[in-house]
Design a protein around this motif. Structure first.
Motif, PDB file in Angstrom:
ATOM      1  N   ILE A 142       0.848  -1.198   0.000  1.00  0.00           N
ATOM      2  CA  ILE A 142       0.000   0.000   0.000  1.00  0.00           C
ATOM      3  C   ILE A 142       0.882   1.246   0.000  1.00  0.00           C
ATOM      4  CG2 ILE A 142      -1.830   1.256   1.212  1.00  0.00           C
ATOM      5  CD1 ILE A 142      -2.728  -1.450   0.164  1.00  0.00           C
ATOM      6  N   VAL A 143       0.509   2.213  -0.839  1.00  0.00           N
ATOM      7  CA  VAL A 143       1.261   3.463  -0.934  1.00  0.00           C
ATOM      8  C   VAL A 143       0.425   4.599  -0.360  1.00  0.00           C
ATOM      9  CG1 VAL A 143       2.401   5.077  -2.506  1.00  0.00           C
ATOM     10  CG2 VAL A 143       2.395   2.618  -3.027  1.00  0.00           C
ATOM     11  N   ASN A 144       0.934   5.250   0.679  1.00  0.00           N
ATOM     12  CA  ASN A 144       0.292   6.419   1.294  1.00  0.00           C
ATOM     13  C   ASN A 144      -1.158   6.171   1.710  1.00  0.00           C
ATOM     14  OD1 ASN A 144       2.643   7.954   0.856  1.00  0.00           O
ATOM     15  ND2 ASN A 144       1.972   8.524  -1.200  1.00  0.00           N
ATOM     16  N   ASN A 145      -1.470   4.929   2.082  1.00  0.00           N
ATOM     17  CA  ASN A 145      -2.824   4.553   2.508  1.00  0.00           C
ATOM     18  C   ASN A 145      -3.890   4.853   1.458  1.00  0.00           C
ATOM     19  OD1 ASN A 145      -2.121   3.598   5.123  1.00  0.00           O
ATOM     20  ND2 ASN A 145      -1.929   5.731   5.816  1.00  0.00           N
ATOM     21  N   LEU A 146      -3.469   4.989   0.192  1.00  0.00           N
ATOM     22  CA  LEU A 146      -4.406   5.344  -0.878  1.00  0.00           C
ATOM     23  C   LEU A 146      -4.406   4.353  -2.025  1.00  0.00           C
ATOM     24  CD1 LEU A 146      -3.866   9.213  -1.264  1.00  0.00           C
ATOM     25  CD2 LEU A 146      -5.902   8.064  -0.390  1.00  0.00           C
ATOM     26  N   LYS A 147      -3.220   3.925  -2.409  1.00  0.00           N
ATOM     27  CA  LYS A 147      -3.105   3.110  -3.617  1.00  0.00           C
ATOM     28  C   LYS A 147      -2.400   1.787  -3.351  1.00  0.00           C
ATOM     29  CE  LYS A 147      -3.309   6.557  -7.300  1.00  0.00           C
ATOM     30  NZ  LYS A 147      -2.682   7.018  -8.556  1.00  0.00           N
ATOM     31  N   ILE A 148      -2.722   0.832  -4.201  1.00  0.00           N
ATOM     32  CA  ILE A 148      -2.059  -0.461  -4.184  1.00  0.00           C
ATOM     33  C   ILE A 148      -1.005  -0.470  -5.279  1.00  0.00           C
ATOM     34  CG2 ILE A 148      -2.341  -2.946  -4.522  1.00  0.00           C
ATOM     35  CD1 ILE A 148      -5.279  -2.551  -3.641  1.00  0.00           C
ATOM     36  N   LYS A 149       0.230  -0.723  -4.899  1.00  0.00           N
ATOM     37  CA  LYS A 149       1.283  -0.867  -5.911  1.00  0.00           C
ATOM     38  C   LYS A 149       1.172  -2.263  -6.513  1.00  0.00           C
ATOM     39  CE  LYS A 149       6.267  -0.743  -6.742  1.00  0.00           C
ATOM     40  NZ  LYS A 149       6.082  -0.123  -8.054  1.00  0.00           N
TER      41      LYS A 149
END
Length: 233
Positions: free
Chosen positions: A74-81
């Motif tokens: 998870i990136v910045n609690n916003l996106k899934i890498k």
């Protein structure tokens, strides 16, 4: 016809969706229809926003159908890498159907592609290219088009400031456009056909592409994810 029948999605398909104007919606619409009968992996080779919990199942079991969203982290609690190709190789055999978002467009109607895009998993059986027909008439600027400089290079038209149907033709047919990288069957999906004008434009777009390169696309589909309509072109 419904989405699954129109796109002829079946067991062991690995589907990569590219383009702009409905990729993520198409991915989740398809997975929701497949959820009851198949074990479906939903993932990305780039980045996707974390979906609502109602969209997926949380515990993966060998004998349980459902939708499972898996990424690298998870990136910045916003996106899934997304997953690497090696990661996909290790897990796809656990699933009946795999749906991958292979392109990013910043939620804009159109995009141009940098050299490394889209990211297509080599075992893909269907590449679905999404085009937003309602983009005709939009201003050609960064607000509407992701990487507008690359888009202009593809359409090779620096004299107009509005998107037209010829620009969409070039976006689809250009060697650096929608299907610049693909695997398996090439399916063009023209989205947001929600009124007579958009339907006319969609049919003309399909006709023009067929006239210029009859074998370039394996299947044409137009319709609307919003209204759940999918029609063979």
């Amino acid at each position: 016809m419904n989405l699954i029948d129109t796109f002829k999605i079946s067991k062991k398909d690995i589907i990569t969706i590219v383009g702009a104007g409905g990729k993520t919606s198409l991915m989740y619409s398809a997975s929701s229809l497949l959820r009851k009968d198949y074990k479906v992996l939903v993932t990305t080779t780039t980045h996707i926003y974390i979906p609502d919990k109602s969209i997926y199942d949380e515990i993966l079991q060998n004998n349980k159908n459902g939708v499972y969203v898996i990424g690298n982290h998870i990136v910045n609690n916003l996106k899934i890498k997304g997953l690497t190709f090696d990661m996909l190789d290790e897990i796809i055999h656990y699933f009946d159907i795999v749906i991958i978002e292979g392109d990013g467009s910043k939620e804009k109607s159109l995009k141009g592609w940098r050299d490394s895009e889209p990211v297509i998993y080599p075992k893909t059986t269907k590449t679905i290219g999404v085009v937003d027909i309602s983009s005709i008439g939009l201003d050609i600027n960064e607000e509407n088009i992701h990487r507008v400089d690359r888009f202009l290079d593809i359409i090779n038209d620096y004299s107009t400031n509005k998107v037209n149907i010829e620009h969409l033709e070039k976006l689809i047919l250009n060697k650096n456009g929608l299907f610049k990288i693909y695997k398996g069957e090439k399916i063009l999906f023209i989205n947001k056909v929600e009124n007579i004008n958009n339907k006319t434009n969609a049919l003309n777009l399909i006709k023009n592409i067929k006239c210029k390169s009859s074998s370039y696309i394996n299947r044409y589909i137009y319709g609307s994810i919003f209204t759940n309509e999918y029609i063979k072109g």
